[in-house]
Design an enzyme around this catalytic site. Sequence first.
Site, PDB file in Angstrom:
ATOM      1  N   CYS A   6      -1.944   1.794   6.751  1.00 40.07           N
ATOM      2  CA  CYS A   6      -1.289   0.602   5.930  1.00 40.07           C
ATOM      3  C   CYS A   6      -1.779  -0.658   6.588  1.00 40.07           C
ATOM      4  CB  CYS A   6       0.202   0.988   6.221  1.00 40.07           C
ATOM      5  SG  CYS A   6       0.568   2.648   5.532  1.00 40.07           S
ATOM      6  N   CYS A  22       5.094  -6.292  15.431  1.00 33.62           N
ATOM      7  CA  CYS A  22       4.717  -5.242  16.258  1.00 33.62           C
ATOM      8  C   CYS A  22       3.232  -5.663  16.850  1.00 33.62           C
ATOM      9  CB  CYS A  22       4.793  -3.946  15.942  1.00 33.62           C
ATOM     10  SG  CYS A  22       6.178  -3.492  15.667  1.00 33.62           S
ATOM     11  N   CYS A  36       0.051  -3.661  15.200  1.00 35.47           N
ATOM     12  CA  CYS A  36       0.334  -3.495  13.821  1.00 35.47           C
ATOM     13  C   CYS A  36      -0.200  -4.603  13.038  1.00 35.47           C
ATOM     14  CB  CYS A  36       1.772  -3.240  13.253  1.00 35.47           C
ATOM     15  SG  CYS A  36       1.825  -2.991  11.430  1.00 35.47           S
ATOM     16  N   GLU A  92       0.670  -1.284  -0.114  1.00 38.37           N
ATOM     17  CA  GLU A  92       0.035  -0.043   0.095  1.00 38.37           C
ATOM     18  C   GLU A  92       0.865   1.330  -0.190  1.00 38.37           C
ATOM     19  OE1 GLU A  92      -3.251  -2.283   2.722  1.00 38.37           O
ATOM     20  OE2 GLU A  92      -2.046  -0.552   3.505  1.00 38.37           O
ATOM     21  N   CYS A 147       3.226   8.198   1.681  1.00 39.75           N
ATOM     22  CA  CYS A 147       3.509   7.227   2.763  1.00 39.75           C
ATOM     23  C   CYS A 147       3.833   5.978   1.785  1.00 39.75           C
ATOM     24  CB  CYS A 147       2.606   7.011   3.642  1.00 39.75           C
ATOM     25  SG  CYS A 147       3.154   5.628   4.802  1.00 39.75           S
ATOM     26  N   CYS A 149       5.813  -7.936   7.054  1.00 44.78           N
ATOM     27  CA  CYS A 149       7.096  -7.411   7.950  1.00 44.78           C
ATOM     28  C   CYS A 149       7.128  -8.439   8.705  1.00 44.78           C
ATOM     29  CB  CYS A 149       6.526  -6.345   8.603  1.00 44.78           C
ATOM     30  SG  CYS A 149       7.931  -5.552   9.576  1.00 44.78           S
TER      31      CYS A 149
HETATM   32  S1  SF4 Z   1       4.933  -1.219  13.079  1.00 53.27           S
HETATM   33 FE1  SF4 Z   1       4.285  -3.081  11.734  1.00 53.27          FE
HETATM   34  S2  SF4 Z   1       5.582  -2.705   9.779  1.00 53.27           S
HETATM   35 FE2  SF4 Z   1       6.415  -1.298  11.287  1.00 53.27          FE
HETATM   36  S3  SF4 Z   1       8.096  -2.670  12.017  1.00 53.27           S
HETATM   37 FE3  SF4 Z   1       6.290  -2.847  13.483  1.00 53.27          FE
HETATM   38  S4  SF4 Z   1       5.304  -4.909  12.393  1.00 53.27           S
HETATM   39 FE4  SF4 Z   1       6.906  -3.920  10.952  1.00 53.27          FE
END
Ligand code: SF4
Length: 373
Positions: free
Chosen positions: A340, A115, A118, A91, A104, A111
């Site tokens: 995102c 996190c 996220c 995205e 962005c 990823c």
């Molecule tokens: S916030 Fe999401 S995209 Fe960013 S490092 Fe953490 S898991 Fe990865």
Amino acid sequence: MTANLLDFDLEGLAAFCEQLGEKRFRAVQLFRWIHQKGASDFAQMTDLARSLREKLPGVCTITDLPVLSRQDSADGTIKWLFDVGGGNAVETVFIPEEDRGTLCISSQAGCAVGCRFCSTGHQGFSRNLTTGEILAQLWHAEHFLRRHLQRGERVITNVVMMGMGEPLQNYNALVPALRAMLDDHGYGLSRRRVTVSTSGVVPMIDRLAQDCPVALAVSLHAPFDPLRDDLVPLNRKYPIAELLDACLRYLPAAPRDFITFEYCMLDGVNDTPEHAEQLVQLLKGRVPCKLNLIPFNPFPASGLKRSPRERVLAFAEVLQRAGIVTTIRKTRGDDIDAACGQLAGEVQDRTNARERMAQRRAAIPIVAAGAPQ
Ligand code: SF4
């Protein structure tokens, strides 16, 4: 194999031209056609020698990313979902404001950092994007917007590497893309207007300071290690003290004299007045910084909730009283799920789409007053 010219910064393109027996100034001409004029057809490049124009289609392409969807918000925010193959999508979000246009950009499909708050992290890691795939997001958006808004000059004034992925875990592809953004023959953006956002990949922060120091944003989200270990698992490898030391080492090379810390406000997890006091103790007098408090956009798989507004205000007050410049972010593009990870999650797993409606609006600098340029 044909090369995609979006994979090159100017140095890379000059080396490619030399392999073809062409002089460096041809690379400058090509680079301008591609990035400043948005050309994808070599026949358009009328100031190139005809022999070169005829040679190029056999050895290289200028390859855009296929668009799976584009959504336009009532507030002007635009979100693209690009197909990067293998069932993966990334995205890109454009956020217009009165005095700037921010794009962005994603750096990875999925990823690996994981996190807790996220959506992209919950989707897992698929692969790194290439330099061409990172730059194509800017190339596509900039030239689409010029046509769309019927503007001859630059529309995107700021780029933030805050989309899907941890950019510093895709370092080798990231740096040439950043260089093309900064290059006067490319997009000509100042270092202050290009931001890399990281969850704290300490060795790569040091390398970025050497190779391409742009503005740095660090996803902090907790004032002490056990909590950050839980929210940002990379903290177990690079704990807060090491991360802050890396920030201090970065500052002499940085285009700004402060580091931006992002802090996602999670109900009952990291948002109490005690957490705010601990954050003051951690940062005050140690790292010149600005703090962004980000509203969390809940998704069931996270098991987390957004902090109530009054708690965010109280949290900000503690920081501001201590002299730490603090901004409470507002969200944009709500009607198109501009956070995102939301649409990409749906592409990955349509059966579970609602559960993946997620959380990276958090990381997009869609800002209230006082935001950095
Ligand atoms: S916030 Fe999401 S995209 Fe960013 S490092 Fe953490 S898991 Fe990865």
